[in-house]
Design a protein around this motif. Sequence first.
Motif, short mmCIF file in Angstrom:
data_model
loop_
_atom_site.label_atom_id
_atom_site.label_comp_id
_atom_site.label_asym_id
_atom_site.label_seq_id
_atom_site.Cartn_x
_atom_site.Cartn_y
_atom_site.Cartn_z
N ILE A 177 2.81 7.10 9.48
CA ILE A 177 2.94 8.17 8.49
C ILE A 177 1.60 8.44 7.83
CG2 ILE A 177 3.99 8.82 6.27
CD1 ILE A 177 6.42 7.23 7.02
N ALA A 178 0.80 7.39 7.65
CA ALA A 178 -0.46 7.51 6.92
C ALA A 178 -1.45 8.46 7.57
CB ALA A 178 -1.09 6.13 6.77
N GLN A 188 -0.84 11.47 8.42
CA GLN A 188 -0.63 12.82 7.90
C GLN A 188 -0.45 12.88 6.38
OE1 GLN A 188 1.45 11.79 10.64
NE2 GLN A 188 -0.01 12.70 12.06
N LYS A 189 0.04 11.77 5.80
CA LYS A 189 0.36 11.81 4.37
C LYS A 189 -0.20 10.59 3.65
CE LYS A 189 4.68 14.29 5.28
NZ LYS A 189 6.15 14.32 5.11
N ASP A 190 -0.49 10.78 2.39
CA ASP A 190 -1.01 9.68 1.58
C ASP A 190 0.11 8.69 1.27
OD1 ASP A 190 -2.27 7.99 -0.14
OD2 ASP A 190 -2.88 9.51 -1.59
N ILE A 191 -0.04 7.47 1.75
CA ILE A 191 0.98 6.45 1.50
C ILE A 191 0.53 5.46 0.43
CG2 ILE A 191 1.88 6.61 3.85
CD1 ILE A 191 0.44 3.88 4.37
N GLY A 192 -0.52 5.82 -0.29
CA GLY A 192 -1.08 4.93 -1.30
C GLY A 192 -0.04 4.45 -2.30
N GLU A 193 0.75 5.39 -2.85
CA GLU A 193 1.75 5.02 -3.86
C GLU A 193 2.87 4.19 -3.25
OE1 GLU A 193 1.50 5.44 -7.15
OE2 GLU A 193 -0.52 6.15 -6.67
N ILE A 194 3.29 4.56 -2.04
CA ILE A 194 4.34 3.79 -1.36
C ILE A 194 3.83 2.37 -1.11
CG2 ILE A 194 5.70 3.58 0.76
CD1 ILE A 194 5.67 6.59 1.00
N TRP A 195 2.58 2.27 -0.69
CA TRP A 195 1.98 0.97 -0.41
C TRP A 195 2.00 0.08 -1.66
CZ3 TRP A 195 0.58 -1.26 4.05
CH2 TRP A 195 -0.23 -2.41 4.00
N LYS A 196 1.66 0.66 -2.81
CA LYS A 196 1.64 -0.11 -4.06
C LYS A 196 3.03 -0.64 -4.40
CE LYS A 196 -2.19 2.47 -6.15
NZ LYS A 196 -2.55 3.44 -7.23
N VAL A 197 4.05 0.22 -4.22
CA VAL A 197 5.41 -0.18 -4.55
C VAL A 197 5.87 -1.31 -3.63
CG1 VAL A 197 7.84 0.54 -4.61
CG2 VAL A 197 6.07 2.05 -5.50
N ILE A 198 5.62 -1.18 -2.33
CA ILE A 198 6.03 -2.19 -1.37
C ILE A 198 5.32 -3.52 -1.64
CG2 ILE A 198 5.95 -2.84 1.07
CD1 ILE A 198 6.36 0.09 1.75
N GLN A 239 -8.65 8.70 11.23
CA GLN A 239 -7.59 9.70 11.10
C GLN A 239 -6.87 9.61 9.75
OE1 GLN A 239 -4.95 9.76 14.58
NE2 GLN A 239 -6.39 8.38 15.58
N PHE A 240 -7.25 8.60 8.95
CA PHE A 240 -6.47 8.33 7.74
C PHE A 240 -7.08 8.90 6.46
CE2 PHE A 240 -4.73 4.70 10.25
CZ PHE A 240 -3.41 5.08 10.16
N SER A 241 -7.72 10.05 6.55
CA SER A 241 -8.30 10.63 5.33
C SER A 241 -7.24 10.92 4.29
CB SER A 241 -9.04 11.93 5.69
OG SER A 241 -8.14 12.86 6.29
N ALA A 242 -6.00 11.20 4.74
CA ALA A 242 -4.91 11.48 3.80
C ALA A 242 -4.53 10.25 2.99
CB ALA A 242 -3.68 11.99 4.55
N SER A 243 -4.74 9.06 3.56
CA SER A 243 -4.35 7.83 2.89
C SER A 243 -5.56 6.95 2.61
CB SER A 243 -3.33 7.08 3.74
OG SER A 243 -2.13 7.79 3.84
#
Length: 332
Positions: A245-246, A248-258, A291-295
């Motif tokens: 997913i990372a 295409q989309k920023d998973i930074g916040e999801i990563w913090k929660v997990i 490829q992870f500029s979004a995240s």
Amino acid sequence: AAMQNHPDLIEFLLENGACAQAQDKRLYTALHHACKNGQFGAAQMLLRAGHDPSARDSSGNTPAHFAAAYDWVKVLQLLKHYGADLSQPNDWKTTPLSIAVSKSCISCLLFLLEQPGSIVDARDNEGRTLLHHACTQAEASNLRIAATLLKQGANPNAADLNGATPLLFVVKASSTSKQLELAKELLGAGATPDSATKAGDTPLSVALAEGKSELLMAMLESGHSFHKDKVGKSSESFLHKLVAIAKQKDIGEIWKVIMAQDPAAVKALLNHRRHSNGRSPIIDLLLSAPQFSASSSIFGTVPESPSTSNSGSSRSGGYGYGGGRVPHRWRP
């Protein structure tokens, strides 16, 4: 005459020997046609003449089913006045209330919920409740209906015959501006994101597989987590899918929660390899870094030195984040 709302003509025909309850090839009566078309005057004339208010067609549908399907609430009220059973199911165990929900007929829904004998968690032949039907799409009308049903005590964790819950229906629905709001409505009522179907699908796993990051975040913030100890048949953990997913989309916040939920389990899975290509999530991250500029938030800030500023420079060795080639020994 019933379809076109000519009560005077209906009265004339009845006085001259016409049968009020004559049926066509689908066993529709004149009252079925009047209720389908919202013809109050025609329906009233037929009922005054003694027409059965709960007559059934070839599928077991009553006039109330037709009135509910087209949101003719005044016709429903008329049928009730003449003694119709407004909760009678058809041959598929579908009631007029179920029809009102599936057709997003708000006026009829509210009226029918007030009636004695209405069952907010009534099920059809597939074991689906009214809330399941309300969640098949994520539009504004579905949100309003779901909220109404939940206030009436609908079970947000009811499972159909395949084990699917209303929340799973929402996650699988086409993405709309109301999808996240509808999911939060269910989560606020106690919906469980890790309820699994017979096939093993959960709202969390489907949202992850389909890359619906906002829904993932809402479910994780509601206090639920992935089964981090479980790995798929291909030895692919949830982190492999999260890394995908990372791109295409920023998973930074999801990563913090997990990480906040169970950092030890997450760190252990970072090095878990899958059978298909032997990669662990951490290898996937490193190989796909360009490829992870979004995240980029999960990598932190990496200062660019003069020797690596040119992605095509031979001095960088082609191995940095500048987009060069990956060493042969690390290729899958």
